[in-house]
Design a protein around this motif. Structure first.
Motif, PDB file in Angstrom:
ATOM      1  N   LEU A  47       0.874  -1.167   0.000  1.00 38.52           N
ATOM      2  CA  LEU A  47       0.000   0.000   0.000  1.00 38.52           C
ATOM      3  C   LEU A  47       0.911   1.216   0.000  1.00 38.52           C
ATOM      4  O   LEU A  47       1.722   1.383   0.916  1.00 38.52           O
ATOM      5  CB  LEU A  47      -0.894   0.009   1.241  1.00 38.52           C
ATOM      6  CG  LEU A  47      -1.764   1.247   1.414  1.00 38.52           C
ATOM      7  CD1 LEU A  47      -2.899   1.236   0.385  1.00 38.52           C
ATOM      8  CD2 LEU A  47      -2.326   1.319   2.822  1.00 38.52           C
ATOM      9  N   ASP A  48       0.793   2.046  -1.021  1.00 40.39           N
ATOM     10  CA  ASP A  48       1.623   3.231  -1.158  1.00 40.39           C
ATOM     11  C   ASP A  48       0.810   4.451  -0.734  1.00 40.39           C
ATOM     12  O   ASP A  48      -0.352   4.592  -1.130  1.00 40.39           O
ATOM     13  CB  ASP A  48       2.085   3.369  -2.609  1.00 40.39           C
ATOM     14  CG  ASP A  48       3.276   4.271  -2.729  1.00 40.39           C
ATOM     15  OD1 ASP A  48       4.384   3.802  -2.431  1.00 40.39           O
ATOM     16  OD2 ASP A  48       3.098   5.450  -3.087  1.00 40.39           O
ATOM     17  N   ILE A  49       1.422   5.310   0.060  1.00 43.39           N
ATOM     18  CA  ILE A  49       0.756   6.522   0.560  1.00 43.39           C
ATOM     19  C   ILE A  49       1.590   7.729   0.162  1.00 43.39           C
ATOM     20  O   ILE A  49       2.810   7.739   0.356  1.00 43.39           O
ATOM     21  CB  ILE A  49       0.639   6.497   2.106  1.00 43.39           C
ATOM     22  CG1 ILE A  49      -0.060   5.239   2.606  1.00 43.39           C
ATOM     23  CG2 ILE A  49      -0.017   7.776   2.620  1.00 43.39           C
ATOM     24  CD1 ILE A  49      -1.542   5.179   2.363  1.00 43.39           C
ATOM     25  N   ILE A  50       0.935   8.756  -0.367  1.00 47.84           N
ATOM     26  CA  ILE A  50       1.612  10.023  -0.623  1.00 47.84           C
ATOM     27  C   ILE A  50       0.771  11.162  -0.045  1.00 47.84           C
ATOM     28  O   ILE A  50      -0.457  11.109  -0.051  1.00 47.84           O
ATOM     29  CB  ILE A  50       1.911  10.248  -2.121  1.00 47.84           C
ATOM     30  CG1 ILE A  50       0.643  10.213  -2.974  1.00 47.84           C
ATOM     31  CG2 ILE A  50       2.915   9.220  -2.618  1.00 47.84           C
ATOM     32  CD1 ILE A  50       0.889  10.608  -4.426  1.00 47.84           C
ATOM     33  N   VAL A  51       1.486  12.166   0.484  1.00 48.26           N
ATOM     34  CA  VAL A  51       0.852  13.326   1.113  1.00 48.26           C
ATOM     35  C   VAL A  51       1.403  14.586   0.459  1.00 48.26           C
ATOM     36  O   VAL A  51       2.620  14.775   0.382  1.00 48.26           O
ATOM     37  CB  VAL A  51       1.158  13.376   2.628  1.00 48.26           C
ATOM     38  CG1 VAL A  51       0.472  14.577   3.273  1.00 48.26           C
ATOM     39  CG2 VAL A  51       0.762  12.086   3.321  1.00 48.26           C
ATOM     40  N   ILE A 100      -3.365  10.280  -0.687  1.00 42.99           N
ATOM     41  CA  ILE A 100      -4.022   9.166  -1.363  1.00 42.99           C
ATOM     42  C   ILE A 100      -3.258   7.897  -1.038  1.00 42.99           C
ATOM     43  O   ILE A 100      -2.094   7.938  -0.639  1.00 42.99           O
ATOM     44  CB  ILE A 100      -4.104   9.340  -2.907  1.00 42.99           C
ATOM     45  CG1 ILE A 100      -2.719   9.432  -3.540  1.00 42.99           C
ATOM     46  CG2 ILE A 100      -5.000  10.498  -3.289  1.00 42.99           C
ATOM     47  CD1 ILE A 100      -2.716   9.292  -5.057  1.00 42.99           C
ATOM     48  N   SER A 101      -3.952   6.796  -1.224  1.00 41.59           N
ATOM     49  CA  SER A 101      -3.312   5.490  -1.093  1.00 41.59           C
ATOM     50  C   SER A 101      -3.588   4.706  -2.365  1.00 41.59           C
ATOM     51  O   SER A 101      -4.672   4.800  -2.945  1.00 41.59           O
ATOM     52  CB  SER A 101      -3.847   4.739   0.126  1.00 41.59           C
ATOM     53  OG  SER A 101      -5.224   4.501   0.018  1.00 41.59           O
ATOM     54  N   VAL A 102      -2.578   3.963  -2.797  1.00 44.91           N
ATOM     55  CA  VAL A 102      -2.671   3.174  -4.023  1.00 44.91           C
ATOM     56  C   VAL A 102      -2.056   1.809  -3.745  1.00 44.91           C
ATOM     57  O   VAL A 102      -0.955   1.724  -3.191  1.00 44.91           O
ATOM     58  CB  VAL A 102      -1.899   3.853  -5.185  1.00 44.91           C
ATOM     59  CG1 VAL A 102      -1.957   3.010  -6.453  1.00 44.91           C
ATOM     60  CG2 VAL A 102      -2.423   5.257  -5.447  1.00 44.91           C
ATOM     61  N   ILE A 103      -2.767   0.758  -4.108  1.00 44.52           N
ATOM     62  CA  ILE A 103      -2.208  -0.587  -4.016  1.00 44.52           C
ATOM     63  C   ILE A 103      -1.310  -0.804  -5.231  1.00 44.52           C
ATOM     64  O   ILE A 103      -1.744  -0.634  -6.366  1.00 44.52           O
ATOM     65  CB  ILE A 103      -3.312  -1.668  -3.992  1.00 44.52           C
ATOM     66  CG1 ILE A 103      -4.201  -1.520  -2.758  1.00 44.52           C
ATOM     67  CG2 ILE A 103      -2.704  -3.069  -4.085  1.00 44.52           C
ATOM     68  CD1 ILE A 103      -3.601  -1.988  -1.471  1.00 44.52           C
TER      69      ILE A 103
END
Length: 181
Positions: A82-86, A99-102
């Motif tokens: 699970l990738d998270i960017i702020v 957002i979060s992206v698998i």
């Protein structure tokens, strides 16, 4: 290459074309010309990084400040994360949003993270091999971070807190409001 704009300004999900047959598959994971045509961005990646993590390993949320800030093109080579960017760009319309992206080795999606974003990920499979291209070199004096469980951001890491494996350094990161001062 398929391109999808995310809800965060200047962030894209990219899906390279895969050519499959009985032997497996082939995919061109990066081509500067194709990337520029798809995104309109002329990025010069100068450093590639890779990490191997086990289930529950959480890395982040990290960023570099000022002239050493980095854009990244991230992907999972093996496993699932699970990738998270702020968005930490104070002048951005999506400042403070995340957002979060698998990302996994099945769909082969990649996430473009522009400069001015904090980034982190957590391994959701037994192991993961996580790779990313950076458009600037790592500089220890420019590094920063945000604590993974910051109440302002409210990131859902998809795993119970007791399953998380976090470095001592990452456990000491400041809250969002202190980190972006």
């Amino acid at each position: 290459m398929e391109l999808q704009q995310t809800t965060l300004k200047d962030c894209f999900i990219l899906k390279p074309r895969m050519f499959q047959d009985e032997r497996g598959f082939f995919s061109e994971t990066y081509n500067k010309q194709t990337f520029k045509e798809a995104t309109g961005l002329d990025i010069d990646f100068v450093q590639d990084n890779q990490s191997i993590s086990t289930y529950g390993v959480l890395r982040g949320l990290h960023f570099q400040r000022g002239p050493m800030a980095q854009s990244k093109l991230v992907r999972v080579v093996k496993g699932k994360a699970l990738d998270i960017i702020v968005d930490i760009r104070k002048d951005s319309e999506t400042f403070g949003k995340h957002i979060s992206v698998i990302l996994d080795d099945v769909e082969q999606k990649q996430l473009f993270v522009p400069r001015g974003f904090a980034h982190g990920f957590i391994t959701l499979s037994k192991t993961s091999v996580f790779a990313y291209k950076c458009d600037n070199f790592y500089d220890k004096t420019s590094e920063g971070g945000i604590i993974y469980d910051d109440a302002t951001l409210g990131v859902d890491w998809h795993l119970p807190k007791e399953d998380l494996i976090i470095s001592e350094k990452d456990k000491q990161l400041p809250a969002f409001k202190e980190a972006i001062l």
